[in-house]
Write a protein that holds these residues in place. Structure first.
Motif, PDB file in Angstrom:
ATOM      1  N   TYR A 278       0.741  -1.100   0.108  1.00  0.00           N
ATOM      2  CA  TYR A 278      -0.099   0.073   0.000  1.00  0.00           C
ATOM      3  C   TYR A 278       1.110   1.263   0.000  1.00  0.00           C
ATOM      4  O   TYR A 278       1.457   1.580   0.956  1.00  0.00           O
ATOM      5  CB  TYR A 278      -0.998  -0.152   1.155  1.00  0.00           C
ATOM      6  N   LYS A 296      -2.523  -0.011  -4.072  1.00  0.00           N
ATOM      7  CA  LYS A 296      -1.730  -1.183  -4.449  1.00  0.00           C
ATOM      8  C   LYS A 296      -0.729  -1.001  -5.321  1.00  0.00           C
ATOM      9  O   LYS A 296      -0.968  -0.236  -6.463  1.00  0.00           O
ATOM     10  CB  LYS A 296      -2.274  -2.266  -4.805  1.00  0.00           C
ATOM     11  N   THR A 459       1.844  -5.170   7.038  1.00  0.00           N
ATOM     12  CA  THR A 459       0.743  -6.099   7.690  1.00  0.00           C
ATOM     13  C   THR A 459      -0.552  -5.919   6.773  1.00  0.00           C
ATOM     14  O   THR A 459      -1.149  -5.032   6.261  1.00  0.00           O
ATOM     15  CB  THR A 459       0.127  -5.085   9.121  1.00  0.00           C
ATOM     16  N   GLY A 460      -1.400  -7.226   6.554  1.00  0.00           N
ATOM     17  CA  GLY A 460      -2.527  -7.310   5.814  1.00  0.00           C
ATOM     18  C   GLY A 460      -3.696  -6.378   6.536  1.00  0.00           C
ATOM     19  O   GLY A 460      -3.806  -6.509   7.627  1.00  0.00           O
ATOM     20  N   ASP A 461      -4.427  -5.741   5.625  1.00  0.00           N
ATOM     21  CA  ASP A 461      -5.603  -4.990   5.707  1.00  0.00           C
ATOM     22  C   ASP A 461      -6.449  -4.840   4.749  1.00  0.00           C
ATOM     23  O   ASP A 461      -6.067  -5.015   3.693  1.00  0.00           O
ATOM     24  CB  ASP A 461      -4.880  -3.608   6.512  1.00  0.00           C
ATOM     25  N   THR A 462      -7.579  -4.235   5.043  1.00  0.00           N
ATOM     26  CA  THR A 462      -8.488  -3.635   4.099  1.00  0.00           C
ATOM     27  C   THR A 462      -8.643  -2.201   3.848  1.00  0.00           C
ATOM     28  O   THR A 462      -8.897  -1.507   5.057  1.00  0.00           O
ATOM     29  CB  THR A 462      -9.938  -4.371   4.047  1.00  0.00           C
ATOM     30  N   GLN A 463      -8.148  -1.600   2.873  1.00  0.00           N
ATOM     31  CA  GLN A 463      -8.093  -0.009   2.636  1.00  0.00           C
ATOM     32  C   GLN A 463      -8.617   0.293   1.370  1.00  0.00           C
ATOM     33  O   GLN A 463      -8.639  -0.374   0.517  1.00  0.00           O
ATOM     34  CB  GLN A 463      -6.642   0.417   2.868  1.00  0.00           C
ATOM     35  N   ALA A 471     -12.721  -0.425  -1.215  1.00  0.00           N
ATOM     36  CA  ALA A 471     -11.708  -0.993  -0.299  1.00  0.00           C
ATOM     37  C   ALA A 471     -11.202  -2.413  -0.865  1.00  0.00           C
ATOM     38  O   ALA A 471     -12.010  -3.075  -1.314  1.00  0.00           O
ATOM     39  CB  ALA A 471     -12.245  -1.258   1.265  1.00  0.00           C
ATOM     40  N   TYR A 473      -8.047  -5.908  -0.175  1.00  0.00           N
ATOM     41  CA  TYR A 473      -7.037  -6.228   0.693  1.00  0.00           C
ATOM     42  C   TYR A 473      -5.564  -5.439   0.148  1.00  0.00           C
ATOM     43  O   TYR A 473      -5.332  -5.231  -0.994  1.00  0.00           O
ATOM     44  CB  TYR A 473      -6.792  -7.911   0.405  1.00  0.00           C
ATOM     45  N   MET A 475      -1.472  -4.485   1.714  1.00  0.00           N
ATOM     46  CA  MET A 475      -0.267  -5.059   2.657  1.00  0.00           C
ATOM     47  C   MET A 475       0.249  -3.519   3.184  1.00  0.00           C
ATOM     48  O   MET A 475       1.046  -2.804   2.329  1.00  0.00           O
ATOM     49  CB  MET A 475       0.941  -5.759   2.172  1.00  0.00           C
ATOM     50  N   VAL A 476      -0.151  -3.062   4.443  1.00  0.00           N
ATOM     51  CA  VAL A 476       0.036  -1.610   4.942  1.00  0.00           C
ATOM     52  C   VAL A 476       1.822  -1.798   5.367  1.00  0.00           C
ATOM     53  O   VAL A 476       2.105  -2.649   6.150  1.00  0.00           O
ATOM     54  CB  VAL A 476      -0.411  -1.333   6.016  1.00  0.00           C
ATOM     55  N   ASP A 478       5.241  -1.769   6.737  1.00  0.00           N
ATOM     56  CA  ASP A 478       6.042  -1.843   7.872  1.00  0.00           C
ATOM     57  C   ASP A 478       7.193  -0.802   7.832  1.00  0.00           C
ATOM     58  O   ASP A 478       8.243  -1.345   6.987  1.00  0.00           O
ATOM     59  CB  ASP A 478       6.571  -3.103   8.470  1.00  0.00           C
TER      60      ASP A 478
END
Length: 502
Positions: A278, A296, A459-463, A471, A473, A475-476, A478
């Motif tokens: 992301y 993405k 970290t996996g998330d929905t954005q 929105a 899936y 990966m935010v 790190d």
């Protein structure tokens, strides 16, 4: 009796002259292609030329003046034919190499986008003229050039439609399936984005194309060349496109790696970025790319390789000198051409059946993969608890396994087919001269390269994703891993090992 003795001698001399000419012609063909390719260091080229001239001179003397008996003459002819055939084969292989270098370094000036008018499979609209008087959904801010081109072409054909603009792809799809519009316009590069959304996973089976056109956009991807590629560290973006419409068509970047190469220390660092990372988009195209929006990183490829490159530069705080675009689907051709590749699956990572290729998986230990299996292995993520992280590692494995095969002596047996499979597989902004300089450097110095690997994590998330307007899936990032990856790249650029970064 004297005439009978002289006749065989005359025949022998004629054959000697014929095979001498054949030998010289084959040698000239080989040397011509070597000079044209220009990959051998000057000293080595001189030695090769002198060696062939001496061999030719020896066999010409043997064929025309020294061998008189039928047996000795025949043996000499056999050796001459063998050398001539080997020279012709060598010249042919070198010519193939030259053609490959020419193809991959001639980056196309324009990239193609294919746009389609889509209706439901159950619709009564069967052909272009049937669209007249019906409603059509268009994206308001994304892919406007393509939408306008379709509508203009339809209008020229007397097909006028009622347009309904939508701010996002998901909003347009929802309206389409709720029958608020009879048809929609999509860029074909967005098709996989649509099917990635769970709600529209069956999109390809429930819709069909009524009208389709293509248009070209300028390819602004240019090299930021270093002064001396054999003595100066540089970064290469490796972008694996998932396009189905041809190598020159823009598509999502399913594989994103930065290869940091330091020819002084003979170190190569591969830094991988998961496709769902992301990131803040840094645009290069005006056709709907949303500068500064979060999305993405895979979606940046839709707007061209340069958009992906600029986004990666912004993410890692580095400068990318060259790009290397790979048609990832055609990797299957390369793997098959080299006779398959071997990958080692670590304990705990065996997969009985890939989601991307049901019925096929991998076991722990060494696995020999053909083209289709290698592609499935490189694309699989659902079978792993680490998801996109493990897929990225698998992609690195596949890439290194291909390199191992291509640089092994076994390449000789399938060289021509390998060159053919690679010619339409990738392109690079690196120049022909820069590639030949690297080959000369390798032949002259014969360095042993150290391959290091790195990957950013998150970290996996929905954005909310800008390209989808919905929105999904992701990966935010790190940020500590981004900083570490950037530091590793800078370390290699400065002549240190990536492992020196804590």
């Amino acid at each position: 009796m004297r005439k009978n003795k002289k006749k065989p001698n005359r025949v022998g001399k004629v054959f000697g002259v014929i095979f001498s000419i054949l030998l010289v012609a084959a040698t000239m063909y080989l040397l011509f292609n070597l000079v044209k390719l220009n990959v051998l260091p000057t000293k080595l080229m001189f030695l090769v030329t002198v060696s062939f001239v001496l061999v030719d001179a020896i066999f010409i003397l043997l064929l025309c003046f020294m061998t008189r008996g039928a047996v000795s003459k025949s043996i000499c002819i056999i050796f001459t034919l063998t050398i001539a055939l080997a020279s012709c084969m060598g010249g042919y292989y070198i010519s193939k190499t030259g053609s490959l270098l020419s193809n991959i370094t001639q980056t196309t000036k324009n990239a193609k986008n294919t746009v389609s008018v889509i209706v439901k499979d159950s619709s009564d609209l069967k052909k272009k003229n049937d669209l007249a008087g019906h409603s059509i959904g268009v994206l308001q801010n994304i892919g406007t050039v393509g939408s306008n081109k379709v509508l203009k072409e339809l209008s020229k054909s007397g097909v006028e439609m009622t347009q309904t603009p939508y701010e996002s792809l998901s909003a347009m799809l929802e309206a389409f399936y709720n029958s608020e519009v009879d048809s929609i316009i999509i860029n074909e590069s967005s098709r996989d984005q649509i099917t990635d959304m769970e709600t529209y996973a069956d999109f390809n089976n429930t819709t069909r194309v009524v009208y389709q056109t293509s248009y070209e956009v300028e390819n602004t991807d240019k090299a930021n060349a270093v002064s001396d590629i054999t003595n100066t560290p540089f970064n290469v973006l490796i972008s694996g496109s998932d396009t189905r419409g041809g190598f020159d068509e823009n598509g999502r970047s399913d594989v994103i790696m930065v290869a940091t190469i330091n020819p002084k220390t003979n170190t190569v660092l591969l830094t991988s970025i998961p496709r769902d990372y992301y990131v803040t988009t840094t645009c290069d195209a005006a056709d709907g790319c949303q500068e500064g929006a979060l999305d993405k990183i895979t979606h940046t490829g839709i707007h061209g390789t340069n958009t992906t490159k600029r986004t990666v530069e912004n993410l890692l705080g580095i400068e990318i000198n060259y790009t290397f675009k790979v048609g990832f689907d055609t990797v299957t051709d390369i793997v098959d051409a080299v006779g398959g590749i071997d990958v080692t699956v670590a304990p705990g990572y065996a997969v009985s059946s890939f989601v991307t290729m049901p019925g096929y998986g991998v076991h722990e230990g060494v696995n020999h993969l053909n083209g289709e299996h290698a592609l499935a292995y490189a694309r699989e993520r659902y079978a792993y608890s680490e998801g996109d992280r493990q897929r990225t590692k698998n992609q690195q494995q596949v890439l290194m396994a291909i390199v191992d095969k291509i640089t092994s002596p076994a390449i000789v047996t399938n060289y021509a087919s390998i060159m053919d499979s690679m010619s339409n597989t990738f392109s690079t902004t690196m120049s022909n001269d820069e590639i030949t300089s690297l080959i000369k450097y390798q032949l002259n110095k014969n360095p042993k390269w150290k391959i290091e690997q790195s990957m950013v994590d998150g970290t996996g998330d929905t954005q909310m994703c800008a390209e989808l307007g919905d929105a999904a899936y992701v990966m935010v990032p790190d940020e500590s891993t981004v900083t570490k990856a950037s530091n590793k790249i800078n370390a290699v650029m400065q002549g240190k090992s990536a492992d020196s970064v804590e």
